[in-house]
Design an enzyme around this catalytic site. Sequence first.
Site, PDB file in Angstrom:
ATOM      1  N   TYR A  40       0.793  -1.230   0.000  1.00 32.03           N
ATOM      2  CA  TYR A  40       0.000   0.000   0.000  1.00 32.03           C
ATOM      3  C   TYR A  40       0.824   1.279   0.000  1.00 32.03           C
ATOM      4  O   TYR A  40       0.279   2.369   0.099  1.00 32.03           O
ATOM      5  CB  TYR A  40      -0.942   0.005   1.212  1.00 32.03           C
ATOM      6  CG  TYR A  40      -1.764  -1.248   1.323  1.00 32.03           C
ATOM      7  CD1 TYR A  40      -2.550  -1.681   0.251  1.00 32.03           C
ATOM      8  CD2 TYR A  40      -1.761  -2.013   2.477  1.00 32.03           C
ATOM      9  CE1 TYR A  40      -3.309  -2.839   0.342  1.00 32.03           C
ATOM     10  CE2 TYR A  40      -2.516  -3.171   2.573  1.00 32.03           C
ATOM     11  CZ  TYR A  40      -3.283  -3.580   1.504  1.00 32.03           C
ATOM     12  OH  TYR A  40      -4.032  -4.730   1.597  1.00 32.03           O
ATOM     13  N   SER A 115      -3.317  -7.314   8.358  1.00 33.60           N
ATOM     14  CA  SER A 115      -3.984  -7.587   7.090  1.00 33.60           C
ATOM     15  C   SER A 115      -2.992  -8.202   6.087  1.00 33.60           C
ATOM     16  O   SER A 115      -2.340  -9.190   6.398  1.00 33.60           O
ATOM     17  CB  SER A 115      -4.614  -6.295   6.561  1.00 33.60           C
ATOM     18  OG  SER A 115      -5.567  -6.556   5.557  1.00 33.60           O
ATOM     19  N   TYR A 116      -2.853  -7.609   4.891  1.00 33.26           N
ATOM     20  CA  TYR A 116      -1.898  -8.162   3.928  1.00 33.26           C
ATOM     21  C   TYR A 116      -0.489  -8.163   4.511  1.00 33.26           C
ATOM     22  O   TYR A 116       0.320  -9.046   4.215  1.00 33.26           O
ATOM     23  CB  TYR A 116      -1.938  -7.364   2.623  1.00 33.26           C
ATOM     24  CG  TYR A 116      -1.340  -8.109   1.446  1.00 33.26           C
ATOM     25  CD1 TYR A 116      -2.145  -8.786   0.539  1.00 33.26           C
ATOM     26  CD2 TYR A 116       0.041  -8.156   1.246  1.00 33.26           C
ATOM     27  CE1 TYR A 116      -1.600  -9.496  -0.534  1.00 33.26           C
ATOM     28  CE2 TYR A 116       0.595  -8.856   0.190  1.00 33.26           C
ATOM     29  CZ  TYR A 116      -0.230  -9.523  -0.703  1.00 33.26           C
ATOM     30  OH  TYR A 116       0.316 -10.228  -1.744  1.00 33.26           O
ATOM     31  N   TRP A 164     -11.178  -3.456  -2.605  1.00 31.91           N
ATOM     32  CA  TRP A 164      -9.735  -3.727  -2.551  1.00 31.91           C
ATOM     33  C   TRP A 164      -9.149  -3.795  -3.954  1.00 31.91           C
ATOM     34  O   TRP A 164      -8.063  -3.263  -4.211  1.00 31.91           O
ATOM     35  CB  TRP A 164      -9.474  -5.031  -1.792  1.00 31.91           C
ATOM     36  CG  TRP A 164      -8.020  -5.242  -1.450  1.00 31.91           C
ATOM     37  CD1 TRP A 164      -7.357  -4.752  -0.364  1.00 31.91           C
ATOM     38  CD2 TRP A 164      -7.059  -6.008  -2.194  1.00 31.91           C
ATOM     39  NE1 TRP A 164      -6.036  -5.162  -0.385  1.00 31.91           N
ATOM     40  CE2 TRP A 164      -5.825  -5.932  -1.498  1.00 31.91           C
ATOM     41  CE3 TRP A 164      -7.116  -6.746  -3.369  1.00 31.91           C
ATOM     42  CZ2 TRP A 164      -4.673  -6.571  -1.938  1.00 31.91           C
ATOM     43  CZ3 TRP A 164      -5.954  -7.382  -3.822  1.00 31.91           C
ATOM     44  CH2 TRP A 164      -4.756  -7.292  -3.107  1.00 31.91           C
ATOM     45  N   ASP A 256     -13.410  -7.965  13.419  1.00 29.91           N
ATOM     46  CA  ASP A 256     -12.522  -7.972  12.260  1.00 29.91           C
ATOM     47  C   ASP A 256     -12.915  -9.092  11.315  1.00 29.91           C
ATOM     48  O   ASP A 256     -13.293 -10.189  11.746  1.00 29.91           O
ATOM     49  CB  ASP A 256     -11.073  -8.152  12.706  1.00 29.91           C
ATOM     50  CG  ASP A 256     -10.130  -8.279  11.521  1.00 29.91           C
ATOM     51  OD1 ASP A 256     -10.210  -7.425  10.615  1.00 29.91           O
ATOM     52  OD2 ASP A 256      -9.345  -9.247  11.489  1.00 29.91           O
ATOM     53  N   HIS A 291     -11.572  -3.982  11.424  1.00 29.51           N
ATOM     54  CA  HIS A 291     -10.369  -4.099  10.612  1.00 29.51           C
ATOM     55  C   HIS A 291      -9.565  -2.803  10.533  1.00 29.51           C
ATOM     56  O   HIS A 291      -8.346  -2.853  10.322  1.00 29.51           O
ATOM     57  CB  HIS A 291     -10.731  -4.561   9.199  1.00 29.51           C
ATOM     58  CG  HIS A 291      -9.559  -5.072   8.427  1.00 29.51           C
ATOM     59  ND1 HIS A 291      -8.890  -6.230   8.781  1.00 29.51           N
ATOM     60  CD2 HIS A 291      -8.907  -4.588   7.335  1.00 29.51           C
ATOM     61  CE1 HIS A 291      -7.891  -6.433   7.935  1.00 29.51           C
ATOM     62  NE2 HIS A 291      -7.862  -5.451   7.059  1.00 29.51           N
TER      63      HIS A 291
END
Length: 582
Positions: A40, A115-116, A164, A256, A291
């Site tokens: 990101y 997350s990622y 996303w 989440d 999240h």
Amino acid sequence: MPHLYDIDVRVPMRDGVALAANVWHPAEGQAPTLLVRMPYGKDVMGIAHSDTVVPEFLALLEAGYALVVQDCRGTHRSEGEFVPHMADRNDGEDTVAWIADQPWSDGTVGMYGPSYLGMVQWETAASGAPGLKAIAPAFTSIDNYEAPWYGPGGALSLSLVTVWNAMMYAADAQRSLAAGEGSVSQLQQLGQALLFPEPLNDVLPTAQVPVLAAYGKWWDDWMAHPSHDGYWDAMELTPELKNVTVPALNIGGWYDLYIGQTVRTYTNARRQAGSAHAREEQRLIIGPWDHMSASGVYPDRSFGPLASAQMLGLTGLHVKFFDRWLRGDTTALDDVAPVKIFVMGIDQWRDEQEWPLPDTRWTDFHLTSAGHANTAGGDGVLTTEPPTGAGHDTYLYDPRRPVPSAGGASMPTTFGFCGPVDQRTVASREDVLCFAGPVLEEPVEVTGPVSLTLFVSSSAVDTDFTAKLVDVFPDGKAINLCDGILRARYRGGLATEELMEPGTVYEITVDMTATSNVFLPGHRIRVDVSSSNFPRYDRNTNTGGVIARESEEQMVPAVNHIHHGPNHPSRLVLPIIDRKDQ
């Protein structure tokens, strides 16, 4: 310790691609290093994250750590092509080796991030990278089908997948333009979709959402693989846990979207990790968070002043964890319990030794009614006494008029769409069945995995069944705690599809993930059952066909039945914790 800051350092990968990293390292001597890999844009790191689970950047530097923040392959300033999950294992392993070889590094590396950023940690750990000593993955998954892109019941995580992909495609289109390629109009369309993602969810067929389908890439693959088939198996790390030899600080949120995977990864790693200390030193923290936010404050429910990650001291817990495993401080975690959970209802943090809790009493709450459990004003009852009479409840699920998502573990986290939300509006619909227990005279604690076993039949060959655990307050406010969905064709497993015979009764189980909540005196325990949760999940067209390829004209309504009674014991299974003697 004074640090030097190097921007856009080129880190070579084994195939010749160079990945860009920002590096903070000591001006003199050597230090253990914390690595963040993200798709990101690395330049956003260092910004204050007081209401998230990301530890405070300056505090990590002040604790004496070097920091490396890297753009994943094919994103922002890194070379190569980005395809989700495909290169993260090798790139993570190569980056750890590069760090260990730097003159300012003492050879030890830890990783953190949500997350990622958590997915890439597990990939790197599974590589067996020698310099990696510990990871702190938050809000993440090791099975990319079950979370985030689809769900544990086989439905597409629609709102997340659309927003996303719009975000990642827009960033990719911007890179292309900067390189003198690509299309300005396509970037503008993607940017518009990212700013206003809600209309993307209404487009049918889903696989043909114009702005996303036109960009192609992995969108087409995801749409072409709605089952947990070999495509997704190649990305699942559960079988690879045997190669993970480092401890993990697993961080989750009750609201989440990864909560089911967070607790499942923790328990699986406790059993399957490849070294004794990796198995024994897994740790778990779960707060009343979603999240994007770890404040614990929502419009319909605030969990009090202690609920936030900041008040918990999550940054300090990161430092203690890394001090133990990167610096060898054997006393660093002496005052930190292996499991730390926030118990909603009483709104308190509590230390535990393991998960699920060893004193769990799994209790069946049976569904029953006089045949009209429709709406919160219906006659649906939740009882610990098995019903003696047979019956069923019926509702019409029309995919053209789905039940709207109201809170829960959703993305994007727009107002009214995420976290604890009053369910009264949704529960007034005729296509929502509500089964409620009596007004409680004593507190009832529910902590652990939650599931709903239903005996169902339908006029359709395929349909969905949803379940939602709800805490009903004395004033009527109804706050959701956890939920789940099962696509009926996957009732025998996510890898194989089996359609229903219309009118035949089937036993199914809906995984509702997990929660921790004390239902206080004066409250009621309720479970809501329906067949849609849109746009968090895509709508089942009820035809038995490829849902992502079907138009609105192909959709058919389904008349769905929930059966209960001695021969069809539909029941909510709750993990009851009774510690009145404590």
